[in-house]
Design a protein around this motif. Sequence first.
Motif, PDB file in Angstrom:
ATOM      1  N   LYS A   1       4.489   9.036   6.783  1.00 33.89           N
ATOM      2  CA  LYS A   1       3.550  10.048   7.249  1.00 33.89           C
ATOM      3  C   LYS A   1       3.214  11.067   6.169  1.00 33.89           C
ATOM      4  CE  LYS A   1       7.439  12.420   9.486  1.00 33.89           C
ATOM      5  NZ  LYS A   1       7.987  12.883  10.777  1.00 33.89           N
ATOM      6  N   HIS A   2       3.643  10.790   4.930  1.00 34.73           N
ATOM      7  CA  HIS A   2       3.329  11.697   3.824  1.00 34.73           C
ATOM      8  C   HIS A   2       1.823  11.845   3.670  1.00 34.73           C
ATOM      9  CE1 HIS A   2       4.022  13.879   0.135  1.00 34.73           C
ATOM     10  NE2 HIS A   2       3.230  13.053  -0.522  1.00 34.73           N
ATOM     11  N   TRP A   3       1.100  10.725   3.793  1.00 32.24           N
ATOM     12  CA  TRP A   3      -0.355  10.719   3.906  1.00 32.24           C
ATOM     13  C   TRP A   3      -0.709   9.942   5.167  1.00 32.24           C
ATOM     14  CZ3 TRP A   3       1.052   8.715  -1.243  1.00 32.24           C
ATOM     15  CH2 TRP A   3       1.060   9.719  -2.225  1.00 32.24           C
ATOM     16  N   ASP A   4      -1.755  10.316   5.826  1.00 30.46           N
ATOM     17  CA  ASP A   4      -2.156   9.644   7.053  1.00 30.46           C
ATOM     18  C   ASP A   4      -2.451   8.178   6.790  1.00 30.46           C
ATOM     19  OD1 ASP A   4      -2.906   9.275   9.714  1.00 30.46           O
ATOM     20  OD2 ASP A   4      -5.004   9.763   9.294  1.00 30.46           O
ATOM     21  N   GLY A   5      -1.664   7.285   7.402  1.00 34.34           N
ATOM     22  CA  GLY A   5      -1.883   5.855   7.236  1.00 34.34           C
ATOM     23  C   GLY A   5      -1.241   5.253   6.012  1.00 34.34           C
ATOM     24  N   ALA A   6      -0.318   5.961   5.374  1.00 33.89           N
ATOM     25  CA  ALA A   6       0.302   5.489   4.131  1.00 33.89           C
ATOM     26  C   ALA A   6       1.283   4.343   4.389  1.00 33.89           C
ATOM     27  CB  ALA A   6       1.020   6.635   3.429  1.00 33.89           C
ATOM     28  N   THR A   7       1.515   3.579   3.343  1.00 37.08           N
ATOM     29  CA  THR A   7       2.435   2.433   3.363  1.00 37.08           C
ATOM     30  C   THR A   7       3.641   2.734   2.492  1.00 37.08           C
ATOM     31  OG1 THR A   7       0.647   0.837   3.682  1.00 37.08           O
ATOM     32  CG2 THR A   7       2.680  -0.008   2.724  1.00 37.08           C
ATOM     33  N   VAL A   8       4.820   2.270   2.900  1.00 39.09           N
ATOM     34  CA  VAL A   8       6.001   2.371   2.044  1.00 39.09           C
ATOM     35  C   VAL A   8       6.534   0.971   1.789  1.00 39.09           C
ATOM     36  CG1 VAL A   8       7.444   2.907   4.069  1.00 39.09           C
ATOM     37  CG2 VAL A   8       8.330   3.313   1.769  1.00 39.09           C
ATOM     38  N   PHE A   9       6.592   0.615   0.512  1.00 40.99           N
ATOM     39  CA  PHE A   9       7.137  -0.665   0.085  1.00 40.99           C
ATOM     40  C   PHE A   9       8.606  -0.447  -0.276  1.00 40.99           C
ATOM     41  CE2 PHE A   9       2.601  -1.006  -1.200  1.00 40.99           C
ATOM     42  CZ  PHE A   9       2.243  -2.110  -0.441  1.00 40.99           C
ATOM     43  N   TRP A  10       9.495  -0.877   0.592  1.00 42.77           N
ATOM     44  CA  TRP A  10      10.926  -0.713   0.333  1.00 42.77           C
ATOM     45  C   TRP A  10      11.384  -1.732  -0.698  1.00 42.77           C
ATOM     46  CZ3 TRP A  10      12.672   3.668   2.015  1.00 42.77           C
ATOM     47  CH2 TRP A  10      12.166   4.220   3.198  1.00 42.77           C
ATOM     48  N   GLN A  11      12.171  -1.292  -1.657  1.00 45.18           N
ATOM     49  CA  GLN A  11      12.758  -2.178  -2.657  1.00 45.18           C
ATOM     50  C   GLN A  11      14.191  -2.486  -2.242  1.00 45.18           C
ATOM     51  OE1 GLN A  11      12.428  -0.658  -6.657  1.00 45.18           O
ATOM     52  NE2 GLN A  11      10.199  -0.540  -6.587  1.00 45.18           N
ATOM     53  N   MET A  12      14.391  -3.682  -1.701  1.00 50.31           N
ATOM     54  CA  MET A  12      15.705  -4.103  -1.235  1.00 50.31           C
ATOM     55  C   MET A  12      16.224  -5.203  -2.153  1.00 50.31           C
ATOM     56  SD  MET A  12      16.825  -5.546   2.547  1.00 50.31           S
ATOM     57  CE  MET A  12      16.377  -4.012   3.347  1.00 50.31           C
ATOM     58  N   ASP A  13      17.412  -5.035  -2.700  1.00 54.89           N
ATOM     59  CA  ASP A  13      17.936  -6.006  -3.660  1.00 54.89           C
ATOM     60  C   ASP A  13      18.576  -7.199  -2.945  1.00 54.89           C
ATOM     61  OD1 ASP A  13      20.532  -5.261  -2.893  1.00 54.89           O
ATOM     62  OD2 ASP A  13      20.773  -3.869  -4.559  1.00 54.89           O
ATOM     63  N   VAL A  14      19.090  -8.152  -3.711  1.00 58.78           N
ATOM     64  CA  VAL A  14      19.633  -9.383  -3.130  1.00 58.78           C
ATOM     65  C   VAL A  14      20.868  -9.129  -2.279  1.00 58.78           C
ATOM     66  CG1 VAL A  14      18.728 -10.968  -4.868  1.00 58.78           C
ATOM     67  CG2 VAL A  14      20.891  -9.792  -5.284  1.00 58.78           C
ATOM     68  N   ALA A  15      21.502  -7.984  -2.483  1.00 57.81           N
ATOM     69  CA  ALA A  15      22.679  -7.637  -1.681  1.00 57.81           C
ATOM     70  C   ALA A  15      22.302  -6.857  -0.423  1.00 57.81           C
ATOM     71  CB  ALA A  15      23.660  -6.823  -2.518  1.00 57.81           C
ATOM     72  N   GLY A  16      20.993  -6.634  -0.229  1.00 55.51           N
ATOM     73  CA  GLY A  16      20.545  -5.922   0.955  1.00 55.51           C
ATOM     74  C   GLY A  16      20.559  -4.411   0.835  1.00 55.51           C
ATOM     75  N   ARG A  17      20.781  -3.903  -0.373  1.00 50.05           N
ATOM     76  CA  ARG A  17      20.787  -2.452  -0.586  1.00 50.05           C
ATOM     77  C   ARG A  17      19.369  -1.976  -0.891  1.00 50.05           C
ATOM     78  NH1 ARG A  17      25.258  -2.952  -5.195  1.00 50.05           N
ATOM     79  NH2 ARG A  17      23.582  -4.367  -5.819  1.00 50.05           N
ATOM     80  N   VAL A  18      18.970  -0.885  -0.266  1.00 42.52           N
ATOM     81  CA  VAL A  18      17.623  -0.354  -0.469  1.00 42.52           C
ATOM     82  C   VAL A  18      17.646   0.638  -1.629  1.00 42.52           C
ATOM     83  CG1 VAL A  18      15.666   0.819   0.594  1.00 42.52           C
ATOM     84  CG2 VAL A  18      17.145  -0.651   1.978  1.00 42.52           C
ATOM     85  N   ARG A  19      17.043   0.253  -2.727  1.00 36.20           N
ATOM     86  CA  ARG A  19      17.086   1.085  -3.935  1.00 36.20           C
ATOM     87  C   ARG A  19      16.184   2.311  -3.801  1.00 36.20           C
ATOM     88  NH1 ARG A  19      18.919  -1.821  -8.444  1.00 36.20           N
ATOM     89  NH2 ARG A  19      20.379  -3.435  -7.741  1.00 36.20           N
ATOM     90  N   THR A  20      14.983   2.105  -3.279  1.00 40.12           N
ATOM     91  CA  THR A  20      14.044   3.194  -3.043  1.00 40.12           C
ATOM     92  C   THR A  20      12.859   2.626  -2.279  1.00 40.12           C
ATOM     93  OG1 THR A  20      12.811   5.044  -4.045  1.00 40.12           O
ATOM     94  CG2 THR A  20      12.712   2.920  -5.167  1.00 40.12           C
ATOM     95  N   GLY A  21      11.841   3.434  -2.108  1.00 43.30           N
ATOM     96  CA  GLY A  21      10.605   2.975  -1.483  1.00 43.30           C
ATOM     97  C   GLY A  21       9.424   3.591  -2.210  1.00 43.30           C
ATOM     98  N   LYS A  22       8.403   2.784  -2.451  1.00 43.39           N
ATOM     99  CA  LYS A  22       7.188   3.281  -3.080  1.00 43.39           C
ATOM    100  C   LYS A  22       6.153   3.576  -1.992  1.00 43.39           C
ATOM    101  CE  LYS A  22       5.592   1.126  -6.729  1.00 43.39           C
ATOM    102  NZ  LYS A  22       4.874   0.113  -7.570  1.00 43.39           N
ATOM    103  N   VAL A  23       5.697   4.801  -1.940  1.00 43.46           N
ATOM    104  CA  VAL A  23       4.728   5.222  -0.925  1.00 43.46           C
ATOM    105  C   VAL A  23       3.334   5.219  -1.532  1.00 43.46           C
ATOM    106  CG1 VAL A  23       4.047   7.052   0.681  1.00 43.46           C
ATOM    107  CG2 VAL A  23       6.477   6.656   0.178  1.00 43.46           C
TER     108      VAL A  23
END
Length: 268
Positions: A52-74
């Motif tokens: 919700k940072h911008w109306d209608g924005a997308t967040v691409f979560w970066q999840m590694d092979v171990a299932g850990r979420v490193r960050t998300g690109k909005v």
Amino acid sequence: MKEKEASCIDPNLVASSLGHYQQNKLFQFLSSQLGEDEATKLMMKYKVGSAKHWDGATVFWQMDVAGRVRTGKVMLYDSETGKRVKYPYNHITWVHSLLKQENFNLKQCFFGEHLLASQSNMPVAIVESEKTALISSFYMPQFQWIAAGGKHGCFNDENLQILKGRKIILFPDLGAWEDWQVKANKMKSLNIEVEIFDFLEKRATPEQRKEGYDIADFLLEAKQPTAILQDMIKRNPALKILMEEFSLMLENSSKNRVNPRKKTGFRL
């Protein structure tokens, strides 16, 4: 001295961003092109959420092979064109920045990397953008598509280790072929089996070059992935051997395409 481990994002935050599709602009675009059901499957498969940072924005979560979420690109997209919103400024930021977490040790990974853990027998196709990985995955499921997050992203020695023992194919955007040839050579020096295709460079029209096309743009425009794949094989017979090795069929994955339905989206 032991290197500091990568920081991670709370998986509950990821989960809260999935499944509510009323507002997401990228989802609206994908629904118009692929159908609502298929767009939903792709977003869930790749762990793509809304912010919700911008109306209608997308967040691409970066999840590694171990299932850990490193960050998300909005990022924010235009729901009609599917292009990123760059005016009056470039709409892109990071979840770890928005959360203002202290001492956050960012170590990015490939977008879609988590899929490699369960699909070890599929050749891996690497593209620049997250949106391209989503669209290409729909049209050409013969490959496991992941994104580097940009022309120069995720190609350091540490990130590349997860690709060892896999068949890798690089799909650079128009104008990036020479840069990615350097990356391919680096990967080969690490004993990673990799091919790079200049399909876009060979086939692009002046207008397509001006628009900065990538493989997803070709697929959306042509709607003939089989023809594109056959052309690639003609230019590089090694691809056919790779495909046959895994008993992968050269068929149009869009045969089960659904008709576009009412647009929806989701929020965090």
